[in-house]
Write a protein that holds these residues in place. Structure first.
Motif, PDB file in Angstrom:
ATOM      1  N   ASN A   1      -9.304  15.718   8.185  1.00 27.29           N
ATOM      2  CA  ASN A   1     -10.581  15.510   7.502  1.00 27.29           C
ATOM      3  C   ASN A   1     -11.601  16.556   7.932  1.00 27.29           C
ATOM      4  O   ASN A   1     -12.381  17.070   7.125  1.00 27.29           O
ATOM      5  CB  ASN A   1     -11.129  14.118   7.828  1.00 27.29           C
ATOM      6  CG  ASN A   1     -10.826  13.118   6.718  1.00 27.29           C
ATOM      7  OD1 ASN A   1     -10.152  13.447   5.743  1.00 27.29           O
ATOM      8  ND2 ASN A   1     -11.298  11.908   6.870  1.00 27.29           N
TER       9      ASN A   1
ATOM     10  N   ILE B   1     -16.049  14.957  -0.601  1.00 26.49           N
ATOM     11  CA  ILE B   1     -15.672  14.403   0.701  1.00 26.49           C
ATOM     12  C   ILE B   1     -15.218  12.950   0.565  1.00 26.49           C
ATOM     13  O   ILE B   1     -14.238  12.526   1.192  1.00 26.49           O
ATOM     14  CB  ILE B   1     -16.842  14.513   1.700  1.00 26.49           C
ATOM     15  CG1 ILE B   1     -16.995  15.970   2.168  1.00 26.49           C
ATOM     16  CG2 ILE B   1     -16.639  13.603   2.911  1.00 26.49           C
ATOM     17  CD1 ILE B   1     -18.200  16.221   3.043  1.00 26.49           C
TER      18      ILE B   1
ATOM     19  N   GLN C   1     -25.952  18.737   6.883  1.00 26.59           N
ATOM     20  CA  GLN C   1     -24.568  18.260   6.870  1.00 26.59           C
ATOM     21  C   GLN C   1     -24.446  16.841   7.407  1.00 26.59           C
ATOM     22  O   GLN C   1     -23.639  16.046   6.931  1.00 26.59           O
ATOM     23  CB  GLN C   1     -23.686  19.220   7.676  1.00 26.59           C
ATOM     24  CG  GLN C   1     -23.521  20.576   7.013  1.00 26.59           C
ATOM     25  CD  GLN C   1     -22.718  21.550   7.868  1.00 26.59           C
ATOM     26  OE1 GLN C   1     -22.155  21.183   8.905  1.00 26.59           O
ATOM     27  NE2 GLN C   1     -22.663  22.805   7.446  1.00 26.59           N
ATOM     28  N   HIS C   2     -25.268  16.504   8.407  1.00 25.15           N
ATOM     29  CA  HIS C   2     -25.194  15.164   8.987  1.00 25.15           C
ATOM     30  C   HIS C   2     -25.532  14.106   7.947  1.00 25.15           C
ATOM     31  O   HIS C   2     -24.914  13.031   7.919  1.00 25.15           O
ATOM     32  CB  HIS C   2     -26.148  15.040  10.180  1.00 25.15           C
ATOM     33  CG  HIS C   2     -26.082  13.702  10.860  1.00 25.15           C
ATOM     34  ND1 HIS C   2     -26.779  12.613  10.412  1.00 25.15           N
ATOM     35  CD2 HIS C   2     -25.367  13.270  11.947  1.00 25.15           C
ATOM     36  CE1 HIS C   2     -26.518  11.571  11.189  1.00 25.15           C
ATOM     37  NE2 HIS C   2     -25.670  11.946  12.121  1.00 25.15           N
TER      38      HIS C   2
ATOM     39  N   TYR D   1     -16.881  16.141  14.202  1.00 27.97           N
ATOM     40  CA  TYR D   1     -16.914  17.302  13.302  1.00 27.97           C
ATOM     41  C   TYR D   1     -17.817  18.383  13.880  1.00 27.97           C
ATOM     42  O   TYR D   1     -17.433  19.554  13.959  1.00 27.97           O
ATOM     43  CB  TYR D   1     -17.409  16.891  11.914  1.00 27.97           C
ATOM     44  CG  TYR D   1     -17.793  18.098  11.068  1.00 27.97           C
ATOM     45  CD1 TYR D   1     -16.814  18.886  10.477  1.00 27.97           C
ATOM     46  CD2 TYR D   1     -19.129  18.471  10.934  1.00 27.97           C
ATOM     47  CE1 TYR D   1     -17.154  20.009   9.748  1.00 27.97           C
ATOM     48  CE2 TYR D   1     -19.477  19.595  10.205  1.00 27.97           C
ATOM     49  CZ  TYR D   1     -18.485  20.358   9.608  1.00 27.97           C
ATOM     50  OH  TYR D   1     -18.827  21.480   8.901  1.00 27.97           O
TER      51      TYR D   1
ATOM     52  N   ARG E   1     -18.252  11.973  12.574  1.00 27.05           N
ATOM     53  CA  ARG E   1     -19.353  12.927  12.364  1.00 27.05           C
ATOM     54  C   ARG E   1     -19.607  13.777  13.599  1.00 27.05           C
ATOM     55  O   ARG E   1     -19.649  15.009  13.528  1.00 27.05           O
ATOM     56  CB  ARG E   1     -20.639  12.176  12.005  1.00 27.05           C
ATOM     57  CG  ARG E   1     -20.656  11.571  10.629  1.00 27.05           C
ATOM     58  CD  ARG E   1     -21.746  10.541  10.521  1.00 27.05           C
ATOM     59  NE  ARG E   1     -21.586   9.516  11.542  1.00 27.05           N
ATOM     60  CZ  ARG E   1     -22.556   8.706  11.940  1.00 27.05           C
ATOM     61  NH1 ARG E   1     -23.750   8.822  11.419  1.00 27.05           N
ATOM     62  NH2 ARG E   1     -22.335   7.780  12.847  1.00 27.05           N
TER      63      ARG E   1
ATOM     64  N   ASP F   1     -11.541  11.623   1.382  1.00 25.64           N
ATOM     65  CA  ASP F   1     -11.343  10.579   2.390  1.00 25.64           C
ATOM     66  C   ASP F   1     -10.423   9.484   1.863  1.00 25.64           C
ATOM     67  O   ASP F   1      -9.587   8.955   2.600  1.00 25.64           O
ATOM     68  CB  ASP F   1     -12.683   9.975   2.814  1.00 25.64           C
ATOM     69  CG  ASP F   1     -12.513   8.899   3.872  1.00 25.64           C
ATOM     70  OD1 ASP F   1     -12.268   9.258   5.033  1.00 25.64           O
ATOM     71  OD2 ASP F   1     -12.595   7.705   3.530  1.00 25.64           O
TER      72      ASP F   1
ATOM     73  N   ILE G   1     -19.552   8.443   5.273  1.00 26.18           N
ATOM     74  CA  ILE G   1     -18.924   7.445   6.137  1.00 26.18           C
ATOM     75  C   ILE G   1     -19.252   6.033   5.659  1.00 26.18           C
ATOM     76  O   ILE G   1     -18.417   5.128   5.739  1.00 26.18           O
ATOM     77  CB  ILE G   1     -19.362   7.654   7.599  1.00 26.18           C
ATOM     78  CG1 ILE G   1     -18.589   8.852   8.165  1.00 26.18           C
ATOM     79  CG2 ILE G   1     -19.146   6.428   8.445  1.00 26.18           C
ATOM     80  CD1 ILE G   1     -19.050   9.321   9.497  1.00 26.18           C
TER      81      ILE G   1
ATOM     82  N   LEU H   1     -22.562  13.514   5.743  1.00 25.92           N
ATOM     83  CA  LEU H   1     -21.514  12.783   6.455  1.00 25.92           C
ATOM     84  C   LEU H   1     -21.898  11.325   6.661  1.00 25.92           C
ATOM     85  O   LEU H   1     -21.037  10.442   6.648  1.00 25.92           O
ATOM     86  CB  LEU H   1     -21.233  13.452   7.807  1.00 25.92           C
ATOM     87  CG  LEU H   1     -20.615  14.848   7.727  1.00 25.92           C
ATOM     88  CD1 LEU H   1     -20.408  15.411   9.124  1.00 25.92           C
ATOM     89  CD2 LEU H   1     -19.288  14.807   6.982  1.00 25.92           C
TER      90      LEU H   1
ATOM     91  N   MET I   1     -13.692  19.111   5.613  1.00 27.17           N
ATOM     92  CA  MET I   1     -15.155  19.090   5.608  1.00 27.17           C
ATOM     93  C   MET I   1     -15.720  20.485   5.853  1.00 27.17           C
ATOM     94  O   MET I   1     -16.675  20.907   5.183  1.00 27.17           O
ATOM     95  CB  MET I   1     -15.668  18.136   6.694  1.00 27.17           C
ATOM     96  CG  MET I   1     -15.474  16.672   6.404  1.00 27.17           C
ATOM     97  SD  MET I   1     -15.956  15.690   7.840  1.00 27.17           S
ATOM     98  CE  MET I   1     -15.443  14.060   7.305  1.00 27.17           C
TER      99      MET I   1
END
Length: 316
Positions: free
Chosen positions: A90, A211, A108-109, A251, A248, A215, A116, A112, A94
Motif C-alpha cells: 500500500n 487510494i 498528504q496526511h 508511510y 499513515r 485499498d 483510512i 490518508l 501511495m
C-alpha cells in the motif's frame, strides 16, 4: 456488543483527535515525527493485545472458536503482523499516486486520514461477509487458500517484471473523469473547487478515490490472509484496524526509504503462500499458533535483513 461499541467509539475518538487536534493545521510531517507516531501505534497495538487477553480471560466478549486467552492474544498479533506486512505494498502505491498527481507533502496526511476512514468501513464489511462465508460454507476456506496462493504467484511475477503503476492510466481515474471534470490545480486542502459554475475534482480528491479503490483491492488479499489465522470477527477486525491506523505514520516514515526494502516483497509472498497452504491443509495438518506467528516474524525479519544487506548505500 458493549466491547464492540467501546472499541469503535475509541477508534473514532482517536481519529477525531488526529485531525482536529494533532494535525489541525496542514504541515509537512518529518521522518522523525512519523517515526515517533509509528512507534506509538505499534506500542498501542501490542498493549491492546494485552486487552485482548483480558477480554477473553474474563469472557467479556463472544468467543465462537472457544479460544484460550493466550490463543486469542497470539492470533491477534499474527493477524496484526500479516496486515502490517501486506500494508507495505500500500505504501509503495501511495507514494506513486502522490508523486503522479504532485500532491504537496503537507496535504498528504489529510488524504490518508479520509482514506483510512473509508478503509475502516470497507474492511468492516469485507470481514463481516468473509466470516459469514467461512462459517456457513466451510469449503470457502479452500477457495480463500487457493486465492492467496494465486495472489502470491501473481506478486512473484510482478516483482520480476517490475511494471510500474500509472495512476492516470487506471480505470478509476478514467471513470472519475466521466463523473465530474478533473482540475489539474489544487486549492490548498480542498477536494473540490468551483469554476464557471462547475464543480471540479482537485488532484487531492482524485488521489483519495484511487487510494480507496486500491485499498479495497489490497484488502482482497489481506482479509482472507487474516481469516486463515482466525475467523473470530473481533480479532480479525481489531487486528486489521490497528494495522490500518498505523499506516499513515508508517508511510511518512518509510516513504523516502522504500528502495531500501526492495526484497521485503518476497517476505510477503512467503507469508501469503504459508497462510494459503495453511487454509487448504487445515483438515490434514494442524499448525500451532506459535509456529504461525514465528514463521511470519522470521519471514519479515529476513526480508528486512536481506534488503538492508543488499542495499548499495549500506555497502559503501
Amino acid at each position: 456488543m458493549i466491547v464492540w461499541i467501546l472499541f469503535l467509539l475509541g477508534i473514532f475518538a482517536i481519529l477525531a483527535l488526529d485531525l482536529g487536534v494533532f494535525n489541525k493545521t496542514p504541515h509537512i510531517i518529518s521522518a522523525r515525527e512519523a517515526g515517533k507516531w509509528t512507534a506509538v501505534w505499534v506500542s498501542l497495538s501490542f498493549v491492546f493485545s494485552g486487552v485482548v487477553y483480558l477480554l477473553y480471560q474474563n469472557q467479556s466478549i463472544d468467543n465462537p472458536d472457544q479460544l484460550s486467552p493466550t490463543g486469542a492474544l497470539m492470533k491477534f498479533i499474527s493477524g496484526y503482523l500479516i496486515e502490517l506486512s501486506l500494508s507495505i505494498d500500500n505504501i509503495f502505491v501511495m507514494a506513486v499516486i502522490f508523486s503522479s498527481f504532485k500532491i504537496a507533502q503537507k496535504y498528504q496526511h489529510r488524504i490518508l486520514f479520509w482514506g483510512i476512514l473509508g478503509a475502516i468501513i470497507f474492511r468492516g464489511l469485507m470481514i463481516f461477509f468473509g466470516v459469514i462465508l467461512i462459517r456457513q460454507f466451510s469449503w470457502t476456506t479452500y477457495l480463500f487458500g487457493a486465492f492467496l496462493l494465486f495472489t502470491a504467484g501473481k506478486m512473484l511475477f510482478s516483482a520480476q517484471s517490475e511494471e510500474p503503476f500509472e495512476p492516470k492510466e487506471s480505470w478509476v481515474y478514467k471513470l472519475l473523469g466521466k463523473v465530474m471534470p478533473i482540475s489539474s490545480k489544487t486549492d490548498h486542502e480542498h477536494f473540490v473547487i468551483k469554476k464557471e459554475n462547475k464543480t471540479f475534482a482537485t488532484p487531492l480528491l482524485v488521489a483519495l478515490v484511487i487510494i480507496e479503490v486500491m485499498d479495497v483491492l489490497f484488502a482482497l488479499d489481506s482479509v482472507p490472509a487474516i481469516l486463515a489465522i482466525t475467523s473470530d470477527p473481533f480479532l480479525v477486525f481489531s487486528s486489521n484496524i490497528f494495522a490500518i491506523l498505523g499506516l499513515r505514520s508508517m508511510y511518512f516514515f518509510l516513504a523516502h526509504m522504500l528502495e531500501k526494502f526492495a526484497h521485503l516483497e518476497y517476505s510477503l509472498i512467503a507469508i501469503l503462500s504459508f497462510v494459503g497452504l495453511k487454509m487448504i491443509l487445515h483438515d490434514f495438518i494442524e499448525i500451532p499458533e506459535w509456529a504461525s506467528l514465528s514463521f511470519i516474524a522470521v519471514a519479515l525479519a529476513i526480508g528486512v535483513w536481506v534488503s538492508l544487506k543488499s542495499n548499495p548505500e549500506n555497502k559503501a
